[in-house]
Design an enzyme around this catalytic site. Structure first.
Site, short mmCIF file in Angstrom:
data_model
loop_
_atom_site.label_atom_id
_atom_site.label_comp_id
_atom_site.label_asym_id
_atom_site.label_seq_id
_atom_site.Cartn_x
_atom_site.Cartn_y
_atom_site.Cartn_z
N HIS A 6 0.89 -1.27 -0.14
CA HIS A 6 0.05 0.04 -0.01
C HIS A 6 0.89 1.28 0.09
CE1 HIS A 6 -3.45 2.44 0.64
NE2 HIS A 6 -3.69 2.09 1.89
N HIS A 34 -2.51 -2.11 -9.57
CA HIS A 34 -3.32 -1.39 -8.55
C HIS A 34 -4.77 -2.45 -8.53
CE1 HIS A 34 -5.95 1.53 -6.65
NE2 HIS A 34 -4.95 2.15 -6.13
N ASP A 82 2.66 5.49 -6.49
CA ASP A 82 3.95 5.53 -5.67
C ASP A 82 5.07 5.21 -6.74
OD1 ASP A 82 2.85 5.79 -3.33
OD2 ASP A 82 2.07 3.56 -3.22
N1 ACO Z 1 4.76 -6.69 -10.26
C1 ACO Z 1 4.61 -7.81 -10.65
N2 ACO Z 1 3.48 -8.38 -10.81
C2 ACO Z 1 2.42 -8.12 -10.53
C3 ACO Z 1 2.47 -6.73 -9.74
C4 ACO Z 1 3.54 -6.13 -9.67
N3 ACO Z 1 4.02 -4.74 -9.22
N4 ACO Z 1 1.30 -6.39 -9.29
C5 ACO Z 1 0.48 -7.54 -9.67
N5 ACO Z 1 1.26 -8.44 -10.25
C6 ACO Z 1 0.74 -9.52 -10.83
C7 ACO Z 1 0.23 -10.80 -9.87
O1 ACO Z 1 1.52 -11.33 -9.54
C8 ACO Z 1 -0.78 -11.35 -10.40
O2 ACO Z 1 -0.47 -12.29 -11.29
P1 ACO Z 1 -0.98 -13.80 -11.59
O3 ACO Z 1 -2.22 -13.57 -12.02
O4 ACO Z 1 -0.12 -14.18 -12.37
O5 ACO Z 1 -0.87 -14.28 -10.52
C9 ACO Z 1 -1.66 -10.38 -11.23
O6 ACO Z 1 -0.71 -9.41 -11.70
C10 ACO Z 1 -2.66 -9.81 -10.50
O7 ACO Z 1 -2.17 -9.16 -9.44
P2 ACO Z 1 -2.81 -9.27 -7.87
O8 ACO Z 1 -1.76 -9.36 -6.85
O9 ACO Z 1 -3.94 -10.29 -7.71
O10 ACO Z 1 -3.68 -7.89 -7.81
P3 ACO Z 1 -4.18 -7.16 -6.40
O11 ACO Z 1 -5.26 -6.38 -7.03
O12 ACO Z 1 -4.50 -8.26 -5.25
O13 ACO Z 1 -2.96 -6.40 -5.81
C11 ACO Z 1 -1.39 -4.78 -5.49
C12 ACO Z 1 -2.80 -4.98 -6.28
C13 ACO Z 1 -1.06 -4.99 -3.74
C14 ACO Z 1 -1.17 -3.13 -5.62
C15 ACO Z 1 -0.27 -5.50 -6.55
O14 ACO Z 1 -0.38 -4.98 -7.94
C16 ACO Z 1 1.20 -4.85 -6.17
O15 ACO Z 1 1.73 -5.72 -5.06
N6 ACO Z 1 1.64 -3.90 -6.53
C17 ACO Z 1 3.04 -3.67 -6.12
C18 ACO Z 1 2.85 -3.02 -4.95
C19 ACO Z 1 2.38 -1.63 -5.23
O16 ACO Z 1 3.01 -0.67 -6.04
N7 ACO Z 1 1.59 -0.84 -4.30
C20 ACO Z 1 0.98 0.18 -4.18
C21 ACO Z 1 -0.39 0.21 -4.92
S1 ACO Z 1 -1.20 1.80 -4.86
C22 ACO Z 1 -1.39 2.28 -3.33
O17 ACO Z 1 -1.65 1.56 -2.60
C23 ACO Z 1 -0.93 3.65 -2.84
#
Ligand code: ACO
Length: 428
Positions: free
Chosen positions: A267, A306, A362
């Site tokens: 987050h 996201h 971010d």
């Molecule tokens: N890098 C690589 N792969 C990713 C990323 C990433 N940043 N984000 C998602 N994925 C992949 C997941 O591994 C998943 O792949 P799969 O279908 O093969 O298993 C797919 O994309 C879907 O991702 P989920 O994790 O299921 O998506 P969710 O909605 O649960 O998570 C989150 C969203 C937590 C923001 C995720 O994208 C992430 O971890 N991003 C990196 C951390 C980040 O930048 N957080 C800030 C978000 S903005 C904020 O809160 C202010």
């Protein structure tokens, strides 16, 4: 068109007609669906709330597919260009933009409450010299509840208003104190001649001079960042705010809980992780190798992806423009080219395209914070300062919602059936 949905329970052959309101069915309407007399009734199972609306809200609108973000109906692009953070905070908290008398009153109320009790300063002095600023921030916000016993009067609108002003006003002070503590400088008191951001920069960077003068371009950049971070509907930390607040705890405790949720690297802690990731990658030629590791699932591309946005995060677009203005003053952050290259390659890659992964707020914010002279571990704190107005708006909305109840989800129990206690000597 009839606004209902018909459900046939194939276990019993019974048919149910459930009302559809605002594109949702009420989960409680499922409870009547029973397979037999002793059945508790059907529940919906939704770990991580992937498809569950936990409240109605009138604060922030997001269309994740189109990349739209609006506060109280106003597009984020217009607010970032024309408004100020304190005006936006008023908007979020009150529902409408203030007229000039309202804005003046709000700004002067906030100014009146920027100080913290001297004992709060002493409390913060107790932290270890290398304590993470966000850990200090969360604990200090929670500690504030012990100074304002009237905060317990959560059903009194006047008391709620007073705590909202105090929290919005004191966040920059606490944030700056965490920084001063971590570098061993004496705490700088608020300067109420200055605006919200200029005062924050003063408390951060003032040395022995009588008055600290922030560069107006940097002050404005900070204002834009604060506007972009003010609210984002039912995210992890807003949900924590509502969940903790729903048990009628005071707003300081609930805000501390929200800040704790924000701290996580998935987050608001992602801005800190992005910077560490960029430093670790080191140079543009290492980007393809890094992307390969992301594709292989060995690491994440922090600042990408996201839960709601399946398109470019509109805040990331604005931040990129703000970065240009900042770098004209501070000189370009050498990590910018690396970040741009990372974004360019990622957006061409099948892995990111098929998963609709785009830069989020971010990805670029840390580059600006760094250019402003703010250390990396302060980044989540920088997020928490403006998000406080959003958390409080969510809290106030919940407190005045006729449907408010303590948040208490159900579970699907898959554990052991009843069994008898076995005394220690008889256990294998
Ligand atoms: N890098 C690589 N792969 C990713 C990323 C990433 N940043 N984000 C998602 N994925 C992949 C997941 O591994 C998943 O792949 P799969 O279908 O093969 O298993 C797919 O994309 C879907 O991702 P989920 O994790 O299921 O998506 P969710 O909605 O649960 O998570 C989150 C969203 C937590 C923001 C995720 O994208 C992430 O971890 N991003 C990196 C951390 C980040 O930048 N957080 C800030 C978000 S903005 C904020 O809160 C202010």
């Amino acid at each position: 068109m009839k606004e209902t949905i018909t459900v046939i329970d194939n276990r019993t052959g019974k048919t149910y007609e459930l009302p559809v309101t605002h594109g949702t069915i009420r989960a409680m309407d499922l409870r009547q669906i029973k397979s037999g007399d002793d059945d508790f009734g059907l529940m919906s199972y939704d770990p991580a709330f992937m498809n569950t609306a936990s409240c109605t809200s009138r604060i922030t609108y997001i269309d994740g597919d189109k990349g739209i973000l609006r506060y109280r109906g106003y597009p984020i692009e217009q607010l970032a260009e024309k408004s100020t953070y304190l005006e936006v905070a008023y908007l979020i908290l009150n529902g409408d933009l203030p007229n000039s008398a309202q804005l003046e009153e709000w700004e002067s109320n906030v100014k009146l409450h920027t100080m913290v009790h001297e004992n709060i300063k002493k409390f913060m002095e107790g932290f270890h010299y290398d304590a993470h600023p966000m850990g200090m921030f969360i604990s200090t916000v929670a500690a504030l509840s012990t100074y304002f016993s009237d905060a317990k009067r959560i059903n009194d609108p006047l008391s709620r208003r007073a705590q909202i002003i105090r929290l919005v006003a004191k966040m920059p002070t606490i944030a700056a104190y965490t920084y001063r503590h971590s570098i061993g400088r004496p705490y700088a008191y608020p300067d109420n001649d200055l605006g919200y951001n200029a005062n924050f920069l003063s408390m951060m960077f003032k040395m022995t001079e009588q008055k600290y003068h922030a560069n107006p371009v940097l002050e404005r950049a900070l204002d834009v960042l604060f506007i972009l971070h003010a609210d984002h509907e039912q995210n992890c930390s807003a949900n924590a705010m509502r969940s903790v607040g729903s048990s009628n705890s005071d707003p300081y405790s609930a805000t501390a809980a929200a800040a704790a949720a924000l701290y996580g690297p998935l987050h608001g802690g992602a801005n800190e992780e992005v910077l560490r990731m960029l430093v670790q990658i080191g140079s543009k030629d290492k980007v393809p190798e890094f992307i390969k590791r992301v594709r292989a699932g060995e690491t994440k591309l922090m600042g990408f992806g996201h839960r709601v946005y399946k398109n470019y995060d509109p805040r990331a677009k604005i931040i990129k423009q703000t970065a240009d203005a900042v770098f004209e003053v501070t000189g370009k952050n050498p990590l910018l080219d690396l970040a741009l290259e990372l974004e360019r390659i990622a957006l061409e890659e099948d892995y990111f395209i098929t998963r609709k992964l785009y830069p989020n707020v971010d990805f670029y914010s840390g580059l600006i914070y760094q250019a402003l002279g703010i250390p990396t571990d302060m980044f989540p704190v920088m997020f928490a300062i403006p998000r406080t107005s959003g958390w409080l708006a969510q809290w106030e909305e919940m407190m005045t919602d006729p449907e408010k109840k303590i948040v208490r989800p159900r579970q699907v129990y898959l554990g052991a059936k009843q069994r008898d206690y076995v005394s220690l000597e008889k256990r294998k």
